[in-house]
Design a protein around this motif. Structure first.
Motif, PDB file in Angstrom:
ATOM      1  N   SER A 110      60.736  49.240  43.666  1.00 59.04           N
ATOM      2  CA  SER A 110      60.781  50.579  43.061  1.00 59.04           C
ATOM      3  C   SER A 110      60.600  51.669  44.109  1.00 59.04           C
ATOM      4  CB  SER A 110      59.724  50.711  41.961  1.00 59.04           C
ATOM      5  OG  SER A 110      58.421  50.581  42.484  1.00 59.04           O
ATOM      6  N   GLY A 111      59.854  51.393  45.163  1.00 59.31           N
ATOM      7  CA  GLY A 111      59.712  52.364  46.237  1.00 59.31           C
ATOM      8  C   GLY A 111      60.989  52.521  47.034  1.00 59.31           C
ATOM      9  N   ILE A 112      61.669  51.412  47.269  1.00 55.89           N
ATOM     10  CA  ILE A 112      62.928  51.465  48.014  1.00 55.89           C
ATOM     11  C   ILE A 112      64.007  52.172  47.195  1.00 55.89           C
ATOM     12  CG2 ILE A 112      64.803  50.013  48.912  1.00 55.89           C
ATOM     13  CD1 ILE A 112      62.585  47.998  49.713  1.00 55.89           C
TER      14      ILE A 112
ATOM     15  N   CYS B  25      55.207  60.940  54.402  1.00 56.16           N
ATOM     16  CA  CYS B  25      54.843  60.081  55.524  1.00 56.16           C
ATOM     17  C   CYS B  25      53.587  59.240  55.246  1.00 56.16           C
ATOM     18  CB  CYS B  25      54.674  60.915  56.784  1.00 56.16           C
ATOM     19  SG  CYS B  25      54.439  59.909  58.258  1.00 56.16           S
ATOM     20  N   PRO B  26      52.521  59.805  54.672  1.00 53.14           N
ATOM     21  CA  PRO B  26      51.354  58.950  54.380  1.00 53.14           C
ATOM     22  C   PRO B  26      51.673  57.817  53.415  1.00 53.14           C
ATOM     23  CG  PRO B  26      50.735  61.250  54.291  1.00 53.14           C
ATOM     24  CD  PRO B  26      52.228  61.209  54.425  1.00 53.14           C
ATOM     25  N   ALA B  27      52.558  58.048  52.464  1.00 57.38           N
ATOM     26  CA  ALA B  27      52.931  56.991  51.528  1.00 57.38           C
ATOM     27  C   ALA B  27      53.696  55.885  52.254  1.00 57.38           C
ATOM     28  CB  ALA B  27      53.772  57.561  50.399  1.00 57.38           C
ATOM     29  N   TYR B  28      54.574  56.253  53.174  1.00 57.28           N
ATOM     30  CA  TYR B  28      55.318  55.254  53.920  1.00 57.28           C
ATOM     31  C   TYR B  28      54.392  54.448  54.829  1.00 57.28           C
ATOM     32  CZ  TYR B  28      59.437  57.955  52.518  1.00 57.28           C
ATOM     33  OH  TYR B  28      60.392  58.606  51.806  1.00 57.28           O
ATOM     34  N   VAL B  29      53.469  55.126  55.488  1.00 55.03           N
ATOM     35  CA  VAL B  29      52.543  54.451  56.399  1.00 55.03           C
ATOM     36  C   VAL B  29      51.615  53.521  55.622  1.00 55.03           C
ATOM     37  CG1 VAL B  29      50.628  54.813  58.005  1.00 55.03           C
ATOM     38  CG2 VAL B  29      52.678  56.235  58.163  1.00 55.03           C
ATOM     39  N   SER B  30      51.074  54.003  54.496  1.00 55.20           N
ATOM     40  CA  SER B  30      50.179  53.148  53.709  1.00 55.20           C
ATOM     41  C   SER B  30      50.950  51.987  53.099  1.00 55.20           C
ATOM     42  CB  SER B  30      49.453  53.955  52.636  1.00 55.20           C
ATOM     43  OG  SER B  30      50.375  54.513  51.733  1.00 55.20           O
ATOM     44  N   GLY B  31      52.202  52.204  52.696  1.00 57.90           N
ATOM     45  CA  GLY B  31      53.023  51.114  52.178  1.00 57.90           C
ATOM     46  C   GLY B  31      53.292  50.059  53.233  1.00 57.90           C
ATOM     47  N   ALA B  32      53.592  50.503  54.450  1.00 61.17           N
ATOM     48  CA  ALA B  32      53.822  49.555  55.544  1.00 61.17           C
ATOM     49  C   ALA B  32      52.547  48.796  55.879  1.00 61.17           C
ATOM     50  CB  ALA B  32      54.347  50.295  56.773  1.00 61.17           C
TER      51      ALA B  32
ATOM     52  N   PHE C 272      49.408  42.261  53.220  1.00 55.92           N
ATOM     53  CA  PHE C 272      49.841  41.289  52.221  1.00 55.92           C
ATOM     54  C   PHE C 272      50.438  40.057  52.881  1.00 55.92           C
ATOM     55  CE2 PHE C 272      52.878  39.604  49.115  1.00 55.92           C
ATOM     56  CZ  PHE C 272      52.080  39.510  47.990  1.00 55.92           C
ATOM     57  N   VAL C 273      51.317  40.264  53.854  1.00 56.71           N
ATOM     58  CA  VAL C 273      51.952  39.142  54.557  1.00 56.71           C
ATOM     59  C   VAL C 273      50.908  38.356  55.354  1.00 56.71           C
ATOM     60  CG1 VAL C 273      53.586  38.550  56.387  1.00 56.71           C
ATOM     61  CG2 VAL C 273      54.231  40.191  54.616  1.00 56.71           C
TER      62      VAL C 273
END
Length: 115
Positions: A78-80, A22-29, A35-36
């Motif tokens: 690569s994450g997806i 979950c922390p990886a998904y939250v930090s990725g989002a 970035f956007v």
């Protein structure tokens, strides 16, 4: 023969349904949103990419920014796709390129803030 235990193994191996990722998904989002937003705020740079003369400094900044964009897309892809090895390498490269990007543009960004 299909066994429930095997399905659970594969689900946990890829992180489905577990809180440890979950922390990886939250930090990725969060990084995606930053970035956007950063690129939306700097649309004038993207519009001016083919205009004007290119000095050595401008070439280096443009190459750095394009490499950062390509690497960000590779990190997302690569994450997806759960390509763990590629994801780790591209994420580390993304952090390195981001630090260089911040360092290169720091004076210009701080000068804009003081105006």
């Amino acid at each position: 023969m299909y066994r429930y235990r095997d399905a659970g193994y594969y689900a946990s191996a890829y992180g489905f349904g577990e809180n440890r990722d979950c922390p990886a998904y939250v930090s990725g989002a969060a990084l995606f949103i930053l970035f956007v937003a950063h690129n939306i705020l700097n649309l004038a740079w993207w519009a001016g990419i083919g205009k004007g003369l290119y000095s050595r400094t401008r070439w280096m900044r443009t190459i750095l920014n394009v490499l950062l964009l390509i690497d960000f897309l590779l990190v997302m892809l690569s994450g997806i796709l759960y390509a763990v090895g590629l994801h780790r390498i591209t994420a580390l490269l993304f952090l390195i390129l981001t630090v260089i990007h911040i360092r290169v543009h720091w004076k210009r960004a701080s000068a804009k803030q003081q105006k």
